[in-house]
Design a protein around this motif. Sequence first.
Motif, PDB file in Angstrom:
ATOM      1  N   SER A 123      39.542  27.946  40.023  1.00  0.00           N
ATOM      2  CA  SER A 123      38.573  27.507  38.949  1.00  0.00           C
ATOM      3  C   SER A 123      39.086  25.937  38.722  1.00  0.00           C
ATOM      4  N   GLY A 124      38.411  25.641  37.711  1.00  0.00           N
ATOM      5  CA  GLY A 124      38.695  24.148  37.171  1.00  0.00           C
ATOM      6  C   GLY A 124      39.615  24.302  36.066  1.00  0.00           C
ATOM      7  N   GLY A 125      39.402  22.872  35.338  1.00  0.00           N
ATOM      8  CA  GLY A 125      40.357  22.962  33.782  1.00  0.00           C
ATOM      9  C   GLY A 125      41.616  22.617  34.271  1.00  0.00           C
ATOM     10  N   SER A 126      42.497  23.252  33.348  1.00  0.00           N
ATOM     11  CA  SER A 126      43.914  22.956  33.454  1.00  0.00           C
ATOM     12  C   SER A 126      44.708  23.653  34.363  1.00  0.00           C
TER      13      SER A 126
ATOM     14  N   ASP B 186      34.296  28.396  40.428  1.00  0.00           N
ATOM     15  CA  ASP B 186      32.987  27.932  40.020  1.00  0.00           C
ATOM     16  C   ASP B 186      33.156  26.175  40.315  1.00  0.00           C
TER      17      ASP B 186
ATOM     18  N   ARG C  91      30.736  22.421  39.384  1.00  0.00           N
ATOM     19  CA  ARG C  91      29.780  21.731  38.440  1.00  0.00           C
ATOM     20  C   ARG C  91      29.171  21.062  39.486  1.00  0.00           C
TER      21      ARG C  91
ATOM     22  N   ASN D 286      35.402  20.115  39.861  1.00  0.00           N
ATOM     23  CA  ASN D 286      36.636  20.726  40.144  1.00  0.00           C
ATOM     24  C   ASN D 286      37.213  20.509  41.475  1.00  0.00           C
TER      25      ASN D 286
ATOM     26  N   GLY E  57      40.948  30.263  35.119  1.00  0.00           N
ATOM     27  CA  GLY E  57      41.315  29.962  33.661  1.00  0.00           C
ATOM     28  C   GLY E  57      40.682  30.790  32.688  1.00  0.00           C
ATOM     29  N   CYS E  58      41.039  30.705  31.363  1.00  0.00           N
ATOM     30  CA  CYS E  58      40.036  31.367  30.449  1.00  0.00           C
ATOM     31  C   CYS E  58      39.845  30.182  29.350  1.00  0.00           C
ATOM     32  N   GLY E  59      38.319  30.123  29.068  1.00  0.00           N
ATOM     33  CA  GLY E  59      38.025  29.352  28.008  1.00  0.00           C
ATOM     34  C   GLY E  59      38.285  29.792  26.568  1.00  0.00           C
TER      35      GLY E  59
ATOM     36  N   HIS F 207      35.141  32.756  28.267  1.00  0.00           N
ATOM     37  CA  HIS F 207      34.485  32.596  29.718  1.00  0.00           C
ATOM     38  C   HIS F 207      35.446  32.546  30.714  1.00  0.00           C
ATOM     39  N   THR F 208      35.032  32.810  31.816  1.00  0.00           N
ATOM     40  CA  THR F 208      36.084  32.689  33.131  1.00  0.00           C
ATOM     41  C   THR F 208      34.969  32.259  34.113  1.00  0.00           C
ATOM     42  N   CYS F 209      35.452  31.440  35.226  1.00  0.00           N
ATOM     43  CA  CYS F 209      34.619  31.000  36.168  1.00  0.00           C
ATOM     44  C   CYS F 209      33.359  30.075  35.506  1.00  0.00           C
TER      45      CYS F 209
ATOM     46  N   LYS G  89      28.993  25.088  28.329  1.00  0.00           N
ATOM     47  CA  LYS G  89      30.142  24.072  28.420  1.00  0.00           C
ATOM     48  C   LYS G  89      29.386  23.049  29.210  1.00  0.00           C
TER      49      LYS G  89
ATOM     50  N   ARG H 118      25.867  24.416  37.289  1.00  0.00           N
ATOM     51  CA  ARG H 118      27.074  24.816  38.024  1.00  0.00           C
ATOM     52  C   ARG H 118      26.669  25.985  38.879  1.00  0.00           C
TER      53      ARG H 118
ATOM     54  N   LYS I  71      44.796  29.007  22.765  1.00  0.00           N
ATOM     55  CA  LYS I  71      44.070  29.850  23.436  1.00  0.00           C
ATOM     56  C   LYS I  71      44.532  31.486  22.650  1.00  0.00           C
TER      57      LYS I  71
HETATM   58  O1  LIG Z   1      34.497  25.007  35.052  1.00  0.00           O
HETATM   59  C1  LIG Z   1      34.979  25.744  34.149  1.00  0.00           C
HETATM   60  O2  LIG Z   1      34.578  25.553  32.970  1.00  0.00           O
HETATM   61  C2  LIG Z   1      36.293  26.127  34.552  1.00  0.00           C
HETATM   62  O3  LIG Z   1      36.376  26.346  35.933  1.00  0.00           O
HETATM   63  C3  LIG Z   1      36.583  27.220  33.554  1.00  0.00           C
HETATM   64  O4  LIG Z   1      36.426  28.462  34.124  1.00  0.00           O
HETATM   65  C4  LIG Z   1      38.055  27.006  33.200  1.00  0.00           C
HETATM   66  O5  LIG Z   1      38.722  27.822  34.057  1.00  0.00           O
HETATM   67  C5  LIG Z   1      38.280  27.288  31.530  1.00  0.00           C
HETATM   68  O6  LIG Z   1      37.282  26.584  30.905  1.00  0.00           O
HETATM   69  C6  LIG Z   1      39.713  27.259  31.314  1.00  0.00           C
HETATM   70  O7  LIG Z   1      39.828  25.637  31.382  1.00  0.00           O
HETATM   71  P1  LIG Z   1      41.294  25.223  30.412  1.00  0.00           P
HETATM   72  O8  LIG Z   1      42.436  25.792  31.345  1.00  0.00           O
HETATM   73  O9  LIG Z   1      41.050  23.885  30.892  1.00  0.00           O
HETATM   74  O10 LIG Z   1      41.208  25.551  29.308  1.00  0.00           O
END
Ligand SMILES: O=C(O)[C@H](O)[C@@H](O)[C@H](O)[C@H](O)COP(=O)(O)O
Length: 265
Positions: free
Chosen positions: A43-46, A79, A81, A91, A155-157, A161-163, A187, A192, A215
Amino acid sequence: MGKQANLYSYPTVDNLAAHLRTYILSCQKAAFQRHDAFKVAVSGGSLAATLAKALLVAGPNEDPESGPQFSKWEVFFADERAVPFDDEDSNYGLLKKDLLDKIPRGQGTPTVHAINLEHLDDAQELADQYQEALMSSFASKDSVKTPIFDLILLGCGPDGHTCSLFPGHQLLRESDAWVAPIEDSPKPPPRRITLTLPVVTHAHKIAFVVTGGGKKEILKKILEADDEGRSLPCGLVNEGGGEKVSWFTDHAAVEGVSFPRRGSL
Ligand SMILES: O=C(O)[C@H](O)[C@@H](O)[C@H](O)[C@H](O)COP(=O)(O)O
Protein backbone atom coordinates in the motif's frame (compact mmCIF):
# COMPACT_ATOMS: atom_id res chain seq x y z
CA MET A 1 -14.42 -17.75 17.57
CA GLY A 2 -12.07 -18.42 14.61
CA LYS A 3 -8.30 -18.10 14.73
CA GLN A 4 -7.17 -14.58 15.43
CA ALA A 5 -4.63 -12.18 14.02
CA ASN A 6 -1.23 -11.68 15.72
CA LEU A 7 -0.10 -8.41 17.24
CA TYR A 8 3.57 -7.45 17.51
CA SER A 9 4.43 -4.16 19.13
CA TYR A 10 7.83 -2.48 19.57
CA PRO A 11 9.13 0.60 21.38
CA THR A 12 10.31 2.40 18.26
CA VAL A 13 9.79 2.37 14.51
CA ASP A 14 13.44 1.32 14.03
CA ASN A 15 12.87 -1.64 16.30
CA LEU A 16 9.67 -2.50 14.47
CA ALA A 17 11.51 -2.28 11.13
CA ALA A 18 14.19 -4.74 12.24
CA HIS A 19 11.53 -7.30 13.20
CA LEU A 20 9.50 -6.61 10.08
CA ARG A 21 12.64 -7.49 8.10
CA THR A 22 12.82 -10.90 9.80
CA TYR A 23 9.15 -11.49 9.08
CA ILE A 24 9.43 -10.46 5.41
CA LEU A 25 12.48 -12.68 4.93
CA SER A 26 10.61 -15.64 6.38
CA CYS A 27 7.75 -14.92 3.94
CA GLN A 28 10.32 -14.74 1.13
CA LYS A 29 11.73 -18.13 2.15
CA ALA A 30 8.26 -19.70 2.19
CA ALA A 31 7.53 -18.16 -1.23
CA PHE A 32 10.69 -19.66 -2.75
CA GLN A 33 9.55 -23.07 -1.54
CA ARG A 34 6.32 -22.55 -3.50
CA HIS A 35 7.71 -20.95 -6.67
CA ASP A 36 10.78 -19.14 -7.93
CA ALA A 37 9.44 -15.67 -7.09
CA PHE A 38 8.26 -13.56 -4.17
CA LYS A 39 4.93 -11.95 -5.06
CA VAL A 40 4.20 -9.01 -2.82
CA ALA A 41 1.59 -6.25 -2.80
CA VAL A 42 2.15 -2.98 -0.96
CA SER A 43 0.00 0.00 0.00
CA GLY A 44 0.93 3.65 0.17
CA GLY A 45 1.22 6.07 3.06
CA SER A 46 3.89 5.76 5.73
CA LEU A 47 4.49 2.09 4.87
CA ALA A 48 7.06 2.91 2.17
CA ALA A 49 9.39 4.66 4.63
CA THR A 50 9.13 1.87 7.21
CA LEU A 51 9.72 -0.74 4.51
CA ALA A 52 12.85 1.11 3.42
CA LYS A 53 14.15 0.97 6.99
CA ALA A 54 13.33 -2.74 7.10
CA LEU A 55 14.77 -3.77 3.76
CA LEU A 56 17.81 -1.60 3.18
CA VAL A 57 19.68 -2.47 6.38
CA ALA A 58 20.82 -6.03 7.12
CA GLY A 59 20.53 -7.43 10.63
CA PRO A 60 23.79 -7.61 12.63
CA ASN A 61 24.15 -11.39 12.41
CA GLU A 62 22.38 -11.90 9.14
CA ASP A 63 23.76 -14.29 6.55
CA PRO A 64 24.00 -12.21 3.32
CA GLU A 65 22.59 -15.20 1.40
CA SER A 66 19.36 -14.99 3.37
CA GLY A 67 18.70 -11.28 2.72
CA PRO A 68 16.17 -9.92 0.21
CA GLN A 69 16.66 -11.43 -3.26
CA PHE A 70 15.15 -8.46 -5.02
CA SER A 71 15.61 -9.85 -8.53
CA LYS A 72 13.00 -12.48 -7.67
CA TRP A 73 10.53 -9.99 -6.18
CA GLU A 74 7.37 -9.12 -8.08
CA VAL A 75 5.89 -6.02 -6.51
CA PHE A 76 2.28 -5.00 -7.06
CA PHE A 77 0.34 -2.13 -5.51
CA ALA A 78 -2.47 -3.02 -3.13
CA ASP A 79 -3.94 0.31 -4.11
CA GLU A 80 -2.89 3.15 -6.35
CA ARG A 81 -4.08 6.65 -7.04
CA ALA A 82 -4.84 7.71 -10.65
CA VAL A 83 -2.07 10.31 -10.87
CA PRO A 84 1.25 10.56 -12.74
CA PHE A 85 4.28 8.94 -11.11
CA ASP A 86 5.86 12.29 -10.26
CA ASP A 87 2.75 13.43 -8.37
CA GLU A 88 3.26 13.34 -4.61
CA ASP A 89 0.08 11.22 -4.33
CA SER A 90 1.52 8.39 -6.45
CA ASN A 91 2.12 5.26 -4.38
CA TYR A 92 4.55 4.04 -7.05
CA GLY A 93 6.39 7.38 -6.95
CA LEU A 94 6.62 7.15 -3.17
CA LEU A 95 7.91 3.58 -3.13
CA LYS A 96 10.42 4.42 -5.87
CA LYS A 97 11.76 7.41 -3.97
CA ASP A 98 11.82 5.78 -0.52
CA LEU A 99 12.89 2.26 -1.43
CA LEU A 100 13.35 1.18 -5.05
CA ASP A 101 15.88 3.86 -5.99
CA LYS A 102 17.91 3.08 -2.86
CA ILE A 103 18.39 -0.66 -3.38
CA PRO A 104 22.16 -1.02 -3.77
CA ARG A 105 23.44 -2.19 -7.15
CA GLY A 106 24.25 -5.85 -6.89
CA GLN A 107 21.24 -6.64 -4.73
CA GLY A 108 19.03 -7.10 -7.78
CA THR A 109 16.08 -5.15 -9.16
CA PRO A 110 12.49 -6.09 -8.37
CA THR A 111 9.91 -6.35 -11.13
CA VAL A 112 7.45 -3.61 -10.24
CA HIS A 113 3.93 -3.52 -11.69
CA ALA A 114 2.84 0.11 -11.94
CA ILE A 115 -0.47 1.37 -13.39
CA ASN A 116 -0.75 2.27 -17.09
CA LEU A 117 -0.54 6.07 -17.23
CA GLU A 118 -2.46 6.18 -20.52
CA HIS A 119 -5.71 5.62 -18.62
CA LEU A 120 -5.52 8.05 -15.72
CA ASP A 121 -8.94 9.48 -16.62
CA ASP A 122 -10.65 6.07 -16.69
CA ALA A 123 -10.47 4.18 -13.38
CA GLN A 124 -12.35 1.15 -14.73
CA GLU A 125 -9.82 0.74 -17.55
CA LEU A 126 -6.93 1.24 -15.11
CA ALA A 127 -8.37 -1.45 -12.83
CA ASP A 128 -9.04 -3.84 -15.74
CA GLN A 129 -5.50 -3.47 -17.04
CA TYR A 130 -4.04 -3.95 -13.58
CA GLN A 131 -6.12 -7.10 -13.17
CA GLU A 132 -4.71 -8.33 -16.52
CA ALA A 133 -1.20 -7.86 -15.13
CA LEU A 134 -2.14 -9.94 -12.10
CA MET A 135 -3.64 -12.60 -14.35
CA SER A 136 -0.45 -12.93 -16.38
CA SER A 137 1.63 -13.19 -13.25
CA PHE A 138 -0.57 -15.66 -11.40
CA ALA A 139 -2.15 -17.67 -14.20
CA SER A 140 0.53 -20.22 -15.00
CA LYS A 141 1.14 -22.10 -11.77
CA ASP A 142 -1.15 -20.68 -9.13
CA SER A 143 -4.90 -20.85 -8.79
CA VAL A 144 -6.48 -18.37 -11.17
CA LYS A 145 -9.74 -18.17 -9.23
CA THR A 146 -8.18 -15.67 -6.88
CA PRO A 147 -4.53 -14.64 -6.98
CA ILE A 148 -2.66 -15.74 -3.88
CA PHE A 149 0.03 -13.24 -3.00
CA ASP A 150 2.93 -14.49 -0.90
CA LEU A 151 2.61 -11.35 1.21
CA ILE A 152 0.42 -8.25 1.28
CA LEU A 153 1.75 -5.29 3.26
CA LEU A 154 -0.89 -2.80 4.32
CA GLY A 155 -1.43 0.40 6.28
CA CYS A 156 -4.46 1.35 8.33
CA GLY A 157 -6.02 4.79 7.96
CA PRO A 158 -7.32 6.73 10.98
CA ASP A 159 -10.86 5.81 9.85
CA GLY A 160 -10.02 2.08 9.63
CA HIS A 161 -9.60 1.97 5.85
CA THR A 162 -7.00 -0.21 4.22
CA CYS A 163 -5.94 -0.39 0.56
CA SER A 164 -8.56 1.95 -0.94
CA LEU A 165 -11.36 0.05 0.80
CA PHE A 166 -13.21 2.61 2.90
CA PRO A 167 -15.67 2.10 5.78
CA GLY A 168 -19.24 1.48 4.60
CA HIS A 169 -18.27 1.68 0.90
CA GLN A 170 -20.01 -0.64 -1.55
CA LEU A 171 -16.60 -1.91 -2.76
CA LEU A 172 -16.39 -3.93 0.45
CA ARG A 173 -19.02 -6.22 -1.09
CA GLU A 174 -17.16 -6.74 -4.40
CA SER A 175 -16.68 -10.46 -4.83
CA ASP A 176 -15.84 -10.94 -8.54
CA ALA A 177 -13.19 -8.41 -9.51
CA TRP A 178 -9.60 -8.78 -8.28
CA VAL A 179 -8.93 -5.10 -8.84
CA ALA A 180 -11.68 -2.48 -8.61
CA PRO A 181 -11.95 1.19 -9.54
CA ILE A 182 -13.05 3.81 -7.04
CA GLU A 183 -14.09 7.30 -8.14
CA ASP A 184 -15.31 8.66 -4.82
CA SER A 185 -12.51 7.97 -2.35
CA PRO A 186 -13.22 10.04 0.78
CA LYS A 187 -9.46 10.52 1.10
CA PRO A 188 -8.08 12.50 -1.84
CA PRO A 189 -7.36 11.91 -4.63
CA PRO A 190 -10.85 10.51 -5.37
CA ARG A 191 -9.94 8.32 -8.37
CA ARG A 192 -8.03 5.18 -7.49
CA ILE A 193 -7.81 1.44 -7.98
CA THR A 194 -7.63 -1.14 -5.22
CA LEU A 195 -7.29 -4.86 -4.64
CA THR A 196 -10.62 -6.22 -3.45
CA LEU A 197 -11.24 -7.78 -0.05
CA PRO A 198 -11.23 -11.45 -1.25
CA VAL A 199 -7.82 -10.96 -2.90
CA VAL A 200 -6.42 -9.45 0.31
CA THR A 201 -7.75 -12.20 2.57
CA HIS A 202 -6.59 -15.00 0.21
CA ALA A 203 -2.92 -14.02 0.53
CA HIS A 204 -0.59 -16.47 2.27
CA LYS A 205 0.36 -13.71 4.72
CA ILE A 206 -1.06 -10.26 5.40
CA ALA A 207 0.82 -7.69 7.48
CA PHE A 208 -0.42 -4.33 8.72
CA VAL A 209 2.27 -1.81 9.61
CA VAL A 210 0.87 0.95 11.81
CA THR A 211 2.77 3.51 13.85
CA GLY A 212 2.12 6.59 15.93
CA GLY A 213 -0.27 7.61 18.71
CA GLY A 214 -2.70 9.03 16.13
CA LYS A 215 -3.80 5.46 15.36
CA LYS A 216 -4.50 4.22 18.89
CA GLU A 217 -8.22 4.98 18.93
CA ILE A 218 -8.94 3.21 15.67
CA LEU A 219 -6.66 0.28 16.61
CA LYS A 220 -8.58 -0.11 19.87
CA LYS A 221 -11.81 -0.55 17.89
CA ILE A 222 -10.26 -2.90 15.34
CA LEU A 223 -8.19 -5.09 17.65
CA GLU A 224 -10.68 -5.22 20.51
CA ALA A 225 -13.20 -6.02 17.75
CA ASP A 226 -16.26 -4.17 18.98
CA ASP A 227 -19.24 -4.08 16.57
CA GLU A 228 -17.90 -1.03 14.78
CA GLY A 229 -14.32 -2.35 14.67
CA ARG A 230 -15.40 -5.66 13.16
CA SER A 231 -17.23 -3.91 10.32
CA LEU A 232 -14.33 -1.61 9.40
CA PRO A 233 -12.22 -2.64 6.38
CA CYS A 234 -9.26 -3.56 8.62
CA GLY A 235 -11.63 -5.55 10.88
CA LEU A 236 -12.93 -7.43 7.83
CA VAL A 237 -9.36 -8.32 6.83
CA ASN A 238 -8.75 -9.59 10.37
CA GLU A 239 -11.88 -11.70 10.21
CA GLY A 240 -11.24 -13.07 6.70
CA GLY A 241 -7.48 -13.59 7.12
CA GLY A 242 -7.50 -14.87 10.73
CA GLU A 243 -4.11 -16.13 11.90
CA LYS A 244 -2.50 -15.26 8.53
CA VAL A 245 -2.77 -11.61 9.59
CA SER A 246 -0.04 -9.90 11.66
CA TRP A 247 -0.07 -6.36 13.00
CA PHE A 248 3.32 -4.66 13.36
CA THR A 249 2.94 -1.56 15.50
CA ASP A 250 4.95 0.70 17.72
CA HIS A 251 3.89 0.95 21.37
CA ALA A 252 2.32 4.38 20.80
CA ALA A 253 -0.19 2.98 18.30
CA VAL A 254 -1.50 0.31 20.69
CA GLU A 255 -1.34 2.16 23.99
CA GLY A 256 -4.36 1.09 26.06
CA VAL A 257 -5.40 -1.66 23.61
CA SER A 258 -6.14 -5.07 25.09
CA PHE A 259 -5.48 -7.91 22.72
CA PRO A 260 -5.14 -11.59 23.59
CA ARG A 261 -2.49 -12.60 21.05
CA ARG A 262 0.35 -10.18 21.66
CA GLY A 263 3.61 -11.83 20.75
CA SER A 264 7.16 -11.05 19.86
CA LEU A 265 9.16 -12.03 16.83
O1 LIG B 1 -3.77 5.20 -0.65
C1 LIG B 1 -3.91 5.12 0.54
O2 LIG B 1 -4.68 5.82 1.19
C2 LIG B 1 -3.08 4.13 1.25
O3 LIG B 1 -2.63 3.10 0.45
C3 LIG B 1 -3.74 3.68 2.49
O4 LIG B 1 -4.36 2.45 2.45
C4 LIG B 1 -2.74 3.80 3.60
O5 LIG B 1 -2.03 2.62 3.75
C5 LIG B 1 -3.43 4.20 4.88
O6 LIG B 1 -4.13 5.38 4.63
C6 LIG B 1 -2.46 4.42 6.01
O7 LIG B 1 -1.60 5.46 5.68
P1 LIG B 1 -0.57 6.03 6.77
O8 LIG B 1 0.28 4.87 7.17
O9 LIG B 1 0.21 7.07 6.01
O10 LIG B 1 -1.40 6.57 7.87
